[in-house]
Every structure is written in structure tokens, then in C-alpha cells.
Scaffold this active site. Sequence first.
Site, PDB file in Angstrom:
ATOM      1  N   HIS A 416     -33.504  25.615 -45.850  1.00  0.00           N
ATOM      2  CA  HIS A 416     -32.215  25.787 -45.128  1.00  0.00           C
ATOM      3  C   HIS A 416     -31.851  27.448 -45.285  1.00  0.00           C
ATOM      4  O   HIS A 416     -31.676  27.719 -44.288  1.00  0.00           O
ATOM      5  CB  HIS A 416     -31.042  24.959 -45.455  1.00  0.00           C
ATOM      6  CG  HIS A 416     -29.820  24.939 -44.845  1.00  0.00           C
ATOM      7  ND1 HIS A 416     -29.083  25.993 -45.235  1.00  0.00           N
ATOM      8  CD2 HIS A 416     -29.420  24.696 -43.568  1.00  0.00           C
ATOM      9  CE1 HIS A 416     -28.007  26.040 -44.439  1.00  0.00           C
ATOM     10  NE2 HIS A 416     -28.230  25.060 -43.686  1.00  0.00           N
ATOM     11  N   ARG A 513     -27.380  23.913 -30.401  1.00  0.00           N
ATOM     12  CA  ARG A 513     -26.493  22.913 -31.413  1.00  0.00           C
ATOM     13  C   ARG A 513     -24.968  23.108 -31.461  1.00  0.00           C
ATOM     14  O   ARG A 513     -24.518  24.175 -31.568  1.00  0.00           O
ATOM     15  CB  ARG A 513     -27.082  23.047 -32.594  1.00  0.00           C
ATOM     16  CG  ARG A 513     -28.573  22.672 -32.751  1.00  0.00           C
ATOM     17  CD  ARG A 513     -29.227  22.648 -34.092  1.00  0.00           C
ATOM     18  NE  ARG A 513     -30.543  22.115 -34.138  1.00  0.00           N
ATOM     19  CZ  ARG A 513     -31.373  23.042 -34.098  1.00  0.00           C
ATOM     20  NH1 ARG A 513     -31.279  24.392 -34.072  1.00  0.00           N
ATOM     21  NH2 ARG A 513     -32.565  22.691 -34.431  1.00  0.00           N
ATOM     22  N   ARG A 560     -26.259  20.586 -26.630  1.00  0.00           N
ATOM     23  CA  ARG A 560     -26.248  19.087 -27.113  1.00  0.00           C
ATOM     24  C   ARG A 560     -25.091  18.947 -27.627  1.00  0.00           C
ATOM     25  O   ARG A 560     -24.312  19.555 -28.626  1.00  0.00           O
ATOM     26  CB  ARG A 560     -27.256  19.216 -28.164  1.00  0.00           C
ATOM     27  CG  ARG A 560     -27.688  17.540 -28.667  1.00  0.00           C
ATOM     28  CD  ARG A 560     -28.563  17.347 -29.611  1.00  0.00           C
ATOM     29  NE  ARG A 560     -28.249  18.158 -30.918  1.00  0.00           N
ATOM     30  CZ  ARG A 560     -29.109  18.229 -32.223  1.00  0.00           C
ATOM     31  NH1 ARG A 560     -30.163  17.959 -32.065  1.00  0.00           N
ATOM     32  NH2 ARG A 560     -28.391  18.852 -32.993  1.00  0.00           N
ATOM     33  N   GLU A 657     -35.044  10.606 -28.267  1.00  0.00           N
ATOM     34  CA  GLU A 657     -35.468  10.531 -29.631  1.00  0.00           C
ATOM     35  C   GLU A 657     -35.552   9.287 -30.226  1.00  0.00           C
ATOM     36  O   GLU A 657     -36.122   8.871 -31.392  1.00  0.00           O
ATOM     37  CB  GLU A 657     -33.983  11.110 -30.367  1.00  0.00           C
ATOM     38  CG  GLU A 657     -33.741  12.418 -29.855  1.00  0.00           C
ATOM     39  CD  GLU A 657     -32.363  12.743 -30.303  1.00  0.00           C
ATOM     40  OE1 GLU A 657     -32.248  13.624 -31.101  1.00  0.00           O
ATOM     41  OE2 GLU A 657     -31.347  12.338 -29.849  1.00  0.00           O
ATOM     42  N   GLY A 679     -36.792  15.047 -28.708  1.00  0.00           N
ATOM     43  CA  GLY A 679     -36.201  15.500 -30.170  1.00  0.00           C
ATOM     44  C   GLY A 679     -37.421  14.653 -30.951  1.00  0.00           C
ATOM     45  O   GLY A 679     -37.169  13.478 -31.297  1.00  0.00           O
ATOM     46  N   THR A 680     -38.434  15.471 -31.539  1.00  0.00           N
ATOM     47  CA  THR A 680     -39.695  14.957 -31.778  1.00  0.00           C
ATOM     48  C   THR A 680     -39.442  14.404 -33.381  1.00  0.00           C
ATOM     49  O   THR A 680     -40.127  13.543 -33.926  1.00  0.00           O
ATOM     50  CB  THR A 680     -40.910  15.645 -31.635  1.00  0.00           C
ATOM     51  OG1 THR A 680     -40.570  17.072 -32.131  1.00  0.00           O
ATOM     52  CG2 THR A 680     -41.559  15.704 -30.451  1.00  0.00           C
ATOM     53  N   ASN A 681     -38.656  15.077 -34.006  1.00  0.00           N
ATOM     54  CA  ASN A 681     -38.371  14.883 -35.465  1.00  0.00           C
ATOM     55  C   ASN A 681     -37.725  13.266 -35.503  1.00  0.00           C
ATOM     56  O   ASN A 681     -38.523  12.441 -36.312  1.00  0.00           O
ATOM     57  CB  ASN A 681     -37.029  15.886 -35.998  1.00  0.00           C
ATOM     58  CG  ASN A 681     -37.654  17.168 -36.004  1.00  0.00           C
ATOM     59  OD1 ASN A 681     -38.869  17.489 -35.667  1.00  0.00           O
ATOM     60  ND2 ASN A 681     -36.666  18.024 -36.652  1.00  0.00           N
ATOM     61  N   ASP A 682     -36.862  13.006 -34.651  1.00  0.00           N
ATOM     62  CA  ASP A 682     -36.267  11.571 -34.774  1.00  0.00           C
ATOM     63  C   ASP A 682     -37.226  10.756 -34.005  1.00  0.00           C
ATOM     64  O   ASP A 682     -37.526   9.287 -34.542  1.00  0.00           O
ATOM     65  CB  ASP A 682     -34.972  11.298 -34.031  1.00  0.00           C
ATOM     66  CG  ASP A 682     -33.795  11.900 -35.107  1.00  0.00           C
ATOM     67  OD1 ASP A 682     -34.283  12.119 -36.434  1.00  0.00           O
ATOM     68  OD2 ASP A 682     -32.812  12.392 -34.485  1.00  0.00           O
ATOM     69  N   CYS A 729     -37.213  20.117 -27.867  1.00  0.00           N
ATOM     70  CA  CYS A 729     -36.489  20.987 -28.788  1.00  0.00           C
ATOM     71  C   CYS A 729     -36.707  20.480 -30.428  1.00  0.00           C
ATOM     72  O   CYS A 729     -36.024  21.072 -30.852  1.00  0.00           O
ATOM     73  CB  CYS A 729     -35.103  21.110 -28.159  1.00  0.00           C
ATOM     74  SG  CYS A 729     -34.397  19.544 -28.287  1.00  0.00           S
TER      75      CYS A 729
END
Length: 788
Positions: A416, A513, A560, A657, A679-682, A729
Site C-alpha cells: 500500500h 474512487r 464510482r 463484480e 471489477g476483476t478482483n472481486d 478497471c
Amino acid sequence: MAYKFIKWFEELSKEDVPLVGGKGANLGEMTRAGIPVPPGFCVTAEAYKYFVENVKVEDGRTLQEWIMDIISKTNVDDSKQLQENTAKIREKIISLPMPEEIEKEIREAYKELSQRFGKEEVYVAVRSSATAEDLPEASFAGQQETYLDVLGADDVIDKVKKCWASLWTARATFYREKQGFDHMKVYLSAVVQKMVNSEKSGVMFTANPVTNNRNEIMINASWGLGEAVVSGSVTPDEYIVEKGTWKIKEKFIAKKEVMVVRNPETGRGTVYVKVAEYLGPEWVEKQVLTDEQIIEVAKIGAKIEEHYGWPQDIEWAYDKDDGKLYIVQSRPITTLKEEVSGEEVEEVEEAEVILKGLGASPGIGAGRVVVIFDASEIDKVKEGDILVTTMTNPDMVPAMKRAAAIVTDEGGRTSHAAIVSRELGIPCVVGTKEATKKLKTGDYVTVDGTRGVVYKGIVKSLVKKEKEEKAEGKVVVAGAPLVTGTMVKVNVSMPEVAERAAATGADGVGLLRAEHMILTIGQHPIKFIKEGKFDELVERLADGIRTVAAAFYPRPVWYRTLDAPTNEFKEMPGGEDEPDERNPMLGWRGIRRSLDQPELLKAEFTAIKKVVEEGYNNVGVMLPLVSHPYQIREAKRIAREVGLEPHKDVAFGVMIEVPAAAIIIEDLIKEGIDFISFGTNDLTQYTLALDRDNERVAKLYDETHPAVLKLIKHVIKVCKKYGVETSICGQAGSDPKMARILVRLGIDSISANPDAVELIRKVVAQEERKIMLEAARRQIFKDEEDLF
């Protein structure tokens, strides 16, 4: 033994693609160049050809004739028929005996490979390498099978046949048919290669990726298999070597908590283990490579760079079985900017180095140290201070913005602290291990985020030089931007970086964001509203949105709405009433929360309305975590309540997502949306039912998993039908491999992190050119057929 159907890597070169496919030819090329790739051999395409042309089926026909008969009766657009018929072909190939002459050669070659290592049997990987007889440059990447940890000649023979059979998967058959390839002239070679059972492994850059110094080689190293380093689940050792003199200029010995090893119980697959338990506590902070090995790795890297004529990003490993160094993969570094001269990274002999870590964000910062341990202390950090902490989190962003530099105990270049610092343009050093112990509040230090060191006191020569460069407005100017049909956008977390993000030449903002803007108000937003500060919240949000919209105007900016999980709100003043959720990522967040607390969504919509009324008509609204059409309906109703008209005043879209959203995409479209963004992470976590931050299952996280790609493909197809724009994204948008897949699937835009925009645009341009070339070739072949 003289082989007819076997070619060893050392016998092959890049000219042998027709015989062994691209994968086999490249391994041969590297072997002949003296690069230590794991040894092995190819069962040539001639073996497959001999098999299908000589083995007979029950009715007396050759296997090739039988296969072609089935294919001639198969409509590839009939999915059920295609699946059934290709399954029959694969089953037939596997069931028929391999010709004795081929089997004998494979057994002998495998025995010979094993004997090279003084063993009766060695673990190997068996990989498919397809090739077309009349079109050797054709690409069949990713269409056939790979088998790892194969042991024994019987197992090798079985896997070679399964590789042959994989030439007839439904996907591969459909691709060849649609690309106009003659099925009878596409063959398959099987690559049999010694598995590297890594004792130590890592990544090497033959040009320093932080300073862009091409006279330096950077090596990262950790224990076990390379998966831990590549995935970022461990902070590796880092060594800097000077080319030519082979002097080890710098060493950073990391605290390596975990490693990846071959599963000791099954002998198949890999598992994460704790270094302290598997090797012993003393190995956690032990230097991975000896000085001799560091130089050996560096010299091989320089040799590979010389062979290919460009700096390389190389994966390497030392094999536990024979102690030798092997190169697993090499690819060009595509992100090098202007070379930094030696003068720009001058050694400061008179300065006293008191800490070393990883240079995570370049530049020089000097000032008074403030040590904090949690977000409740961020008010202690004033403008120009040096923020020192264990590891930053999103709640510390307001303090990070005020800091002249950031130093942390933990983390790597993808932590981070590193990511936010780079986005803010603030010097940062991470992974020092003991910054919070060695540095005290009130100390004065100089932080060099390029070299990853902290000096005692204010080093005047460095500070003066930094000021002069800033006064000159020194920037790295990218070349003329490539023009692509697929738009390449950028993700923006904070308004403060808008100008920097816009300078990348991105085609817009695919994700702005809300979280960081809302967190900067210093207390829970609902508490803020309850205290009668609704208008103040609107102003703050409007200021942030306006800053980004102005920097990118007239390019689109998609905002978003708030999507912070409850655990992030809980630490804020006024967050005492936040619920305790076992898994906040599956809980009260996104549009679910926004509809339960509409006053916050009203504030966001009111801020957007204010910006739009000022003439910024490039703003769009994006709803997160949508899973039902009524959520879109309700959000639009709230927007209209504050005077913001969806589709007229702003473009209105949703994040995809949740698998439910992908499955019912047509219903969402009928509710009225202008665009979607993946939202490919979720989406990946929800589809595969795993937490990518859980080290026990993190290895299973794969955004290119067939199930995830099927959902993405389905959504893009339906959106094309209704004229709805598609984008991505998530983190995958910054991955070149995923970008290529998305371009092939027909996505309209890809939104990447600021530091990846240039690379992704190059990748997109290359893939688009490939598609056009393939189409042109098909037309040429068609025209030739029409002539004859």
C-alpha cells in the site's frame, strides 16, 4: 541411439518451429546460446503425424481419416455437437496404442534425461507445442495442455498422448475452423523438460527498473519455488550488481516468512509453508544467494540481454536436485524510460546511512521524523514531515499527502505504501524492518526513495539537487502516444494525482474512487451528515471530482460511488456503531449500503450535479457491487431527487463484480445503463469462492480462469448486442496477458494503473495489429482459393 521422432533442445533453433512448434524452438534457441534452461527433448510433430497416418481404427481406416470424417460432419457453431464430437476424438487418441517405434524412443530419451541427473526417473513437465505445416508462424498459445510433476516413462507416454489429444479440444477445433486453418496440416509436438525443484529462486532485471540505470542488474531472491516471489507473497532479498566489474553494490536481506515447495505428501502440486518451520528459524533472515551465486546469476542475465539485444526480465531458479542454476523464462523489459545518468544517482560518501530498505517511490525527501503506529495518530504528521510507520493503510492517506517522504518497517514494492507513494509522487522506502525502532519522533533525516536508504540529518547536497530539478520542471516525456482502437484509460485514487495521471496520455479515467476523498474528511461520513455538514461534504466531494474532470476534459471520467467495507469505516471517528462482520468483502458495502443509507448517495449525486452544472459534461456515474436491476432503478430515483438526470446529465453505468450481474446482464441493460466496467478482483474471488489474501488459497487465484473469462465474454457479447460500452478497471487491466485476452474478446476500453498505461497501450496496439494481420491473411488465402 539415433532418434527419428525425438529432438533434444541442443539440436533445435528458432528455425525449427515447423518441427517442434514455437515453444520447443525457443527452448532450443536459448540452449544453443549457452543459456542454462532446464534440459529436455521434443517428441516432434512428425511423431504425431506418423501416429494419425499409420494407426488404424476398427473399420480399417487410418486415425487421420476417421478424425477428418467426424470433423467434416461437425458444425462448429453447434456447441453441443462440437463438444461431443471432439470428446470422441480425444477419447479415441488416448485409447489407441502408441506405435511401438515412437514409444520406444520416448522411453529411451526419458531414460537418457534421467541419467543426466544420476537418477532412474526424474520429474518432468510435458507441454504441448502446436504448429501448422504451411503456416509455422501461426499462434496456438494456450489452446493445448501442460502437465507438471510427471514421473516415470509410463506417465510420460500417457501425457504425450494426452497432449496429442488436446489438439482436438472444442476450443482449439473451433479456433482453427474460424481462422481458416486446414485441420489435416496442424500437428503437435510434445515438449518433455526436467522440472526445476527450486531450492532458491527469483526474478532478475538486467537494467535497474527503479533508476533505469542500464549498467546495473537487480536480483530478487527467496527460498523455494519462484511462485512466492512472482506472486508477491514474500518480500525477497534484493541485490544490485554492476555490469562488467561484477561488483555487488548493494544488498538488502529481507525477512522471508513463507515459501512455496512441492507438496511433500503427494509429490504433486505446490504448497505454502512457513520458512521457520520448514527450514529453521535462522533461515528467515539468512541471505538467500551466496556472493558467488549473485555474480553467477548476474552474468547469465547479461548474456541473455546480449543475445536478445535488449534488457530482460528473467525468472531463474537453483535446482535442489543438482544445485545448478536454470533460466525458467526471459522476456524484454518494456517499461524502461530515459536512462538515469551516474551523476543523477551519485554516491554521497559523507552522508551517514542509518537505514536501508527497498526504494519504492523515487526522489529525495528531508525533514523531521514523526513515528505513528495507527490512523488515530495521523494528526501528528504535519506538512513536510517524514512519516515513519510499520505499514500504511488507507486511513493514513491524509497524512501521507502531507509527508515529504514515507518510511515503513514492512512491505515490498507492491505494498500500500509503495503504490500510494508512487501515485502521489512522494519518496518512499519500504521493508526497512526497524524504522520505527531506530528512528525517533523529532529526529531529522534525508530519505532517498530511489536508492532505498535513509541518511542521518539533512544531506544538503541531495536536497539542493532535488530542489534544482524541481525548479527546472524536470520530467520524463513519453514518446508520441500510440493510436489504438481500444481505449486505454487510467485508474485514479486521489484528485491530487489527476495532472500526473492525465500526463500519461490516457483516454480518460475508467475508475475515479470515492473512498480516499471521503476518508479525508477525518470522520465517518454519516456522522458528518448528522452533524449538519451535508453541504460541506458535497463541497469536498465536488472539489475532488472537479479537479479530475478538469484535468481530463473532455475525456470521460467515471466516478464510482462509495465502496468501502465496514472495517475501513470502523476505525474512523464516529465509526463505533459499524457492525462487526466476519468477512467485510461479502458484507455491507457498495450499492447495498448506499441504498440503505441514501443520504450519503444523495451527497455524492449532489456533488456530481454541481460539477456538471459548471460545464464538466465528461463525468459518468458507476455503481459498485450491483446484483439486481432494482438497485439501478433505486439509484436513478435518488439521482433524480437531487436533480441529476441519468443518461442526460451523466452517463450511468455499473460494475460487474458479482457473478449474478454477469449472468443477468441483459436484465441490467434493460433497466437502462450506458456502460459497464469489470471489477476483476472481486469477480474472480466471488466466482472461485476464495480470498486472495489468504495464503492457503492465494495460489488458486486466477483472473484468467475459464469460468471468469466465460463470464467476461458473455457480458461483452450481450453489451455489443445492445450498444453498451464495456471496460475493465480491476487490477487485471494492468496485466499485459489479460489485456491481450480482452482485446481479442472485443472490449471497448481498458483502465490501468498510472504506471502501467504506457505498457498496456503498447500491448493493445500490438494485439490489434495481430488481429488485423490475421484477418488480412485469411482474406489472402480466401482470394487464392477463389482463383483456383
